[in-house]
Design a protein around this motif. Structure first.
Motif, PDB file in Angstrom:
ATOM      1  N   THR A 233      54.703  73.958  43.469  1.00 50.84           N
ATOM      2  CA  THR A 233      55.195  72.627  43.816  1.00 50.84           C
ATOM      3  C   THR A 233      54.749  71.601  42.787  1.00 50.84           C
ATOM      4  O   THR A 233      55.541  70.751  42.345  1.00 50.84           O
ATOM      5  N   MET A 234      53.482  71.673  42.396  1.00 52.14           N
ATOM      6  CA  MET A 234      52.984  70.753  41.366  1.00 52.14           C
ATOM      7  C   MET A 234      53.754  70.914  40.059  1.00 52.14           C
ATOM      8  O   MET A 234      54.161  69.926  39.439  1.00 52.14           O
ATOM      9  N   ALA A 235      53.942  72.164  39.644  1.00 46.66           N
ATOM     10  CA  ALA A 235      54.644  72.415  38.391  1.00 46.66           C
ATOM     11  C   ALA A 235      56.080  71.902  38.442  1.00 46.66           C
ATOM     12  O   ALA A 235      56.577  71.313  37.476  1.00 46.66           O
ATOM     13  N   GLU A 236      56.756  72.119  39.568  1.00 48.87           N
ATOM     14  CA  GLU A 236      58.134  71.659  39.689  1.00 48.87           C
ATOM     15  C   GLU A 236      58.219  70.142  39.668  1.00 48.87           C
ATOM     16  O   GLU A 236      59.154  69.558  39.127  1.00 48.87           O
ATOM     17  N   GLU A 237      57.212  69.478  40.281  1.00 50.34           N
ATOM     18  CA  GLU A 237      57.214  68.025  40.301  1.00 50.34           C
ATOM     19  C   GLU A 237      57.014  67.434  38.906  1.00 50.34           C
ATOM     20  O   GLU A 237      57.393  66.291  38.652  1.00 50.34           O
ATOM     21  N   LEU A 238      56.390  68.195  38.013  1.00 49.60           N
ATOM     22  CA  LEU A 238      56.155  67.713  36.660  1.00 49.60           C
ATOM     23  C   LEU A 238      57.351  67.936  35.741  1.00 49.60           C
ATOM     24  O   LEU A 238      57.346  67.476  34.601  1.00 49.60           O
ATOM     25  N   ALA A 292      48.158  70.384  34.779  1.00 47.28           N
ATOM     26  CA  ALA A 292      47.890  68.969  34.535  1.00 47.28           C
ATOM     27  C   ALA A 292      48.114  68.626  33.057  1.00 47.28           C
ATOM     28  O   ALA A 292      48.696  67.580  32.732  1.00 47.28           O
ATOM     29  N   ALA A 293      47.671  69.512  32.157  1.00 50.84           N
ATOM     30  CA  ALA A 293      47.879  69.276  30.729  1.00 50.84           C
ATOM     31  C   ALA A 293      49.364  69.256  30.390  1.00 50.84           C
ATOM     32  O   ALA A 293      49.815  68.466  29.552  1.00 50.84           O
ATOM     33  N   THR A 294      50.118  70.117  31.042  1.00 56.84           N
ATOM     34  CA  THR A 294      51.566  70.137  30.829  1.00 56.84           C
ATOM     35  C   THR A 294      52.186  68.793  31.194  1.00 56.84           C
ATOM     36  O   THR A 294      53.032  68.262  30.465  1.00 56.84           O
ATOM     37  N   GLY A 295      51.763  68.241  32.322  1.00 53.75           N
ATOM     38  CA  GLY A 295      52.293  66.946  32.745  1.00 53.75           C
ATOM     39  C   GLY A 295      51.968  65.842  31.751  1.00 53.75           C
ATOM     40  O   GLY A 295      52.825  65.012  31.418  1.00 53.75           O
ATOM     41  N   ARG A 296      50.730  65.855  31.241  1.00 50.78           N
ATOM     42  CA  ARG A 296      50.348  64.824  30.272  1.00 50.78           C
ATOM     43  C   ARG A 296      51.121  64.975  28.966  1.00 50.78           C
ATOM     44  O   ARG A 296      51.582  63.984  28.371  1.00 50.78           O
TER      45      ARG A 296
END
Length: 467
Positions: A233-238, A292-296
């Protein structure tokens, strides 16, 4: 079946050998008898007989728990629990309901020897009238579980339960709770007998031990499944909630993430002058820190793309500087393209990334890009950009290295497999980038390998230029 039957004792299934000793019959209330001429067995023989029975029981229990320990998913573990429990209590069918008491899920019902329609019929019975339903409602249960040796002889049996039991052909049941001290109630399992029957005391003891071990194993798998769901879910949201609609091109994306969540990502964003920014990349590591690093990284690339997207080298240079200053222990690969749909042109720059693949009616070829190091590997990253000119109807496929690594082949053979898959896209599907992405993914990773758990993430981004 509706006529009363004298209850009988269920025997252990033949797939699990019963201990070869005579003490079990004595424990069941039927002492062994010997002809008057035979001498009475001495205490040593009885002790040896009993020890042999214990060894046989422990061996059986060890084999069943070993098989359960080898399962690595909830569905597999539940199926194994049903099969082993059926063998231990001498039943042929059963079902297990996973319904954690904390309400966080996942909830599921799996049957053994019961079709989906059969499970649907059982679910129409009021839960309070079912033995496993009483467990799920939190009612107290004796250590030996809940045995219903003859359903049709019971007074006050719910009419719907009677109807379903007669329709499905079961006459007795035995249910056990699945719970641990730490996780609480996880669910319940029930095994069904075709005729009136109930397990012996020894069988109840063995299946009780097995169920306690199984519950601990299920609790671990449940936590893993929940963590995986949260990470997904976190990965998809990013990632982009939807791909942009830009005149002149059609877009499609596919992503497969491992159980722990990984750092592969993609992006597509509209830019000034009717242009489009395209990106795929991969961050080292897995788990929450990689996500988290992917999102940043993706958010930073978006900002740089808006400011200087027409120069992909400048975009990746800024991204490399940011990565080196803020996360010096991490590296990443990235490919950024400045797409001009009206001209069917993409200007590309790559950092340690695999070359895009161009798929058309008359050609299927890799786009030659300059060899460069991943971001964060050198003191200063720089590489020249390349220009790709597509023909009408051609598709450009951007992808991460996970697609190649998942094949398990050497890198040259993996590239050859990818090229063959792209060249083999049926003509009827080439107008649809979604169909192209699906075909390539399933062909490069056949037999369900595209959906199976893997440490390697996969990202595909297909860009088709209109006619």
């Amino acid at each position: 079946m509706n006529a009363p039957h004298p209850a009988k004792v269920a025997g252990i299934d033949s797939t699990v050998p019963s201990p070869a000793h005579t003490v079990a019959s004595a424990a069941a209330g039927t002492p062994p008898t010997a002809p008057p001429s035979d001498p009475a067995p001495d205490a040593g023989a009885l002790l040896q007989d009993r020890l042999a029975g214990w060894v046989s029981d422990l061996t059986t229990l060890h084999e069943l728990t070993e098989r359960l320990a080898r399962t690595d998913s909830l569905s597999e573990a539940l199926q194994e629990l049903l099969r082993a429990g059926a063998a231990l209590v001498g039943a042929r069918r059963g079902l297990v309901v996973l319904e954690p008491a904390d309400g966080l899920g996942p909830d599921s019902t799996i049957g053994l020897g019961l079709a989906r329609a059969d499970l649907g019929h059982i679910e129409t019975v009021p839960r309070s009238s079912l033995s496993y339903g009483r467990i799920l409602e939190g009612l107290p249960v004796a250590d030996g579980g809940i045995a219903e040796p003859d359903l049709f002889a019971e007074e006050g049996l719910d009419p719907r339960h009677r109807e379903v039991a007669a329709r499905l052909g079961y006459a007795a049941s035995y249910a056990l709770p699945l719970s641990t001290d730490r996780a609480g109630r996880l669910g319940a399992a029930v095994w069904l007998y075709d005729e009136p029957a109930e397990p012996r005391e020894r069988q109840r003891h063995l299946v009780g031990l097995y169920a306690r071990y199984a519950a601990e194993h299920l609790a671990r798998l449940l936590e893993t499944e929940r963590t995986r769901t949260r990470m997904a879910t976190m990965a998809e949201e990013l990632l982009p909630s939807r791909l942009p609609r830009v005149p002149g091109v059609q877009l499609a994306a596919r992503r497969r993430t491992g159980p722990r969540g990984g750092g592969d990502w993609y992006d597509a964003l509209p830019l000034p002058d009717a242009a489009l920014g395209l990106a795929v990349g991969s961050v080292t590591g897995s788990g929450p820190s990689a996500v988290a690093a992917t999102g940043r990284l993706r958010a930073s690339l978006r900002a740089y793309a808006v400011m200087e997207g027409e120069d992909p080298v400048a975009v990746l240079s800024d991204l490399e500087l940011l990565l080196r200053l803020t996360e010096p222990a991490r590296s990443a690969t990235a490919l950024f393209g400045y797409c001009e749909p009206a001209l069917r042109r993409i200007t590309l720059a790559g950092a340690g990334h695999s070359p895009p693949l161009l798929i058309g009616e008359r050609r299927t070829e890799f786009v030659e890009t300059s060899v460069s190091a991943p971001l964060g590997m050198l003191a200063c990253w720089e590489a020249p950009s390349v220009e790709l000119q597509a023909a009408p109807g051609e598709t450009v496929l951007l992808y991460t290295d996970g697609l190649l690594h998942r094949t398990g082949d050497p890198i040259d053979r993996a590239f050859a497999r990818l090229h063959a898959a792209a060249a083999g896209v049926p003509r009827a599907k080439r107008h649809d980038p979604d169909a192209v992405a699906d075909h390539v993914l399933r062909t490069v990773l056949p037999d369900g390998a595209d959906e199976a758990d893997s440490e390697e993430d996969v990202v595909l981004l297909a860009v088709r230029f209109d006619q």
